[in-house]
Design a protein around this motif. Structure first.
Motif, PDB file in Angstrom:
ATOM      1  N   THR A 230       0.869  -1.159  -0.083  1.00  0.00           N
ATOM      2  CA  THR A 230      -0.030   0.103   0.092  1.00  0.00           C
ATOM      3  C   THR A 230       0.415   1.209   0.186  1.00  0.00           C
ATOM      4  N   ASN A 231       1.660   1.197   0.407  1.00  0.00           N
ATOM      5  CA  ASN A 231       2.214   2.523   1.335  1.00  0.00           C
ATOM      6  C   ASN A 231       4.642   2.284   0.511  1.00  0.00           C
ATOM      7  N   SER A 232       4.377   1.331   0.390  1.00  0.00           N
ATOM      8  CA  SER A 232       6.204   1.007   0.075  1.00  0.00           C
ATOM      9  C   SER A 232       6.274  -0.550  -0.919  1.00  0.00           C
ATOM     10  N   THR A 233       7.518   0.080  -1.353  1.00  0.00           N
ATOM     11  CA  THR A 233       8.105  -1.330  -2.450  1.00  0.00           C
ATOM     12  C   THR A 233       8.930  -1.988  -1.338  1.00  0.00           C
ATOM     13  N   GLU A 234       8.169  -3.452  -1.329  1.00  0.00           N
ATOM     14  CA  GLU A 234       9.250  -4.379  -0.535  1.00  0.00           C
ATOM     15  C   GLU A 234       9.783  -5.360  -1.122  1.00  0.00           C
ATOM     16  N   ALA A 235      10.490  -6.522  -0.595  1.00  0.00           N
ATOM     17  CA  ALA A 235      11.842  -7.347  -1.390  1.00  0.00           C
ATOM     18  C   ALA A 235      11.264  -8.521  -0.759  1.00  0.00           C
TER      19      ALA A 235
END
Length: 403
Positions: A230-235
């Motif tokens: 929703t608020n960021s990019t995850e790895a």
């Protein structure tokens, strides 16, 4: 068998009958198609919408955020229960393509830095977590294939039932001195329906975070992908753990010692190799989601087993910690004995599904209370690490992370 710091999937209270099984056919749909179905169901009766959903099977993962959004648009409890089961069955799948950014893959130096951040995060998190208690609410689901069961006097035919709720249970989880203890419910003040038997899981708080990362380091870790939340990019890292380095235990109770004998049974218990994914914040290594799927032989009694734990921020004693917010556990076992003349380790027929949906909340710090009495009999209350929660109001975990 005992395995130190193992996490566990166990099915209890069951003995497999001799039966003939007919498998059901489900319609495979994408997340976008599911969203269209829910949008088109506005104004329809709850039972009708539920029937549409139970005949579906997702081909990609439905995130927790989208699940909550779609549930809010459904007309009632039956359709919401059907959607929950549908989403839970998708937790080990990849997300839709539009949730996978096309950002360049990190280089070798960045990957090493991420791995170091994860290890440091796990070591720091496990050591710094305070003693606490939390509520653990479990909803159990099972399906039933159409089957003809040989009873004592006749063959009884049962109709197909899709994955449906079979019970609820509540418990208090105590995390103390880096160990997890689950106390039987019901939780005080909580109305709980049928107490559960069937699939039992353990290890969401204690072993799974450190054990999976520890096992993965001894196995094989590779870059997976980026994911958009929703608020960021995850790895996402992918990992594989061979059986001889695994702490994953799969158990099933109980199976007959002989094809024609349901009285003498034993516990199926296997340590399994497994694979999965670790989803994390690339900036600080904070783990947001872990999956673990056992590597099993399809013809054996238990053909599939997997577990997912999601993490989110919670307030414990005035400080923010990332703790479990939700877990889903899945086990699929063959529903009939092998035919006469076949070895007991070989099973055929349709698979019966057992699924647990677990929500964690109501986190409290775990403290003891003591009083010092003065000469006039008055007392002063002190707190110290011990066995009672604080008297502050509980704080629920924040919105769980997206897949």
């Amino acid at each position: 068998m005992k395995f130190k710091d193992a996490f566990l999937l166990l099915v209890t209270g069951l003995a497999l009958p001799t039966l003939a099984v007919k498998a059901a056919t489900l319609e495979k749909v994408t997340v976008a198609q599911l969203e269209q179905t829910v949008a088109g169901a506005q104004g329809a009766p709850d039972a009708e919408v539920a029937q549409r959903l139970v005949n579906m099977q997702l081909s990609e993962r439905l995130s927790t955020v989208k699940l909550a959004r779609l549930k809010a648009r459904l007309p009632g409890n039956k359709s919401q229960e059907a959607l929950e089961a549908l989403a839970d069955l998708s937790v080990l799948l990849d997300p839709p393509a539009n949730e996978i950014p096309t950002d360049p893959n990190p280089d070798a130096a960045a990957l090493r830095q991420m791995m170091v951040a994860i290890v440091n995060y796990v070591n720091t998190t496990v050591r710094q977590l305070p003693n606490f208690i939390a509520d653990r609410d479990t909803t159990g689901f099972e399906d039933r294939q159409a089957e003809d069961v040989q009873e004592a006097t006749a063959v009884v035919s049962y109709s197909y039932l899709p994955l449906h709720e079979v019970g609820k249970s509540s418990a208090i989880v105590t995390y103390r001195d880096r160990k997890e203890v689950v106390e039987a419910g019901p939780v005080k003040g909580r109305k709980i329906g049928t107490q559960m038997h069937g699939l039992v899981t353990a290890g969401e708080f204690g072993p799974i975070l450190s054990t999976v990362v520890g096992d993965a380091i001894k196995g094989k870790i590779t870059w997976g992908r980026w994911e958009r939340s929703t608020n960021s990019t995850e790895a996402v890292f992918k990992y594989t753990v061979p059986k001889d380095r695994s702490h994953y235990v799969v158990q099933f109770c109980c199976i007959a010692d002989d094809v024609t004998d349901n009285l003498n049974t034993h516990l199926y218990s296997e340590r399994a190799g497994y694979h999965g994914e670790i989803t994390f914040n690339p900036d600080d290594g904070a783990i947001l989601r872990i999956t673990a799927e056992a590597e099993l032989i399809p013809s054996e009694l238990v053909a599939r087993a997997g577990m997912v734990v999601e993490y989110g921020p919670v307030d414990i004693g005035g400080k923010s910690f990332i703790c479990p917010s939700k877990s889903v556990s899945l086990l699929m076992a063959h529903a009939e004995h092998p035919k006469l003349g076949m070895r007991m380790g070989v099973h055929e027929g349709a698979l019966k599904t057992y699924l647990n949906d677990v929500a964690f909340g109501q986190y409290h710090q775990f403290r003891g209370e003591a009083s010092i009495l003065t000469e006039d009999g008055s007392g002063q209350e002190l707190t110290s690490p011990g066995t009672q929660p604080t008297k502050t109001e509980p704080v629920n975990s924040a919105s769980p992370p997206t897949h």
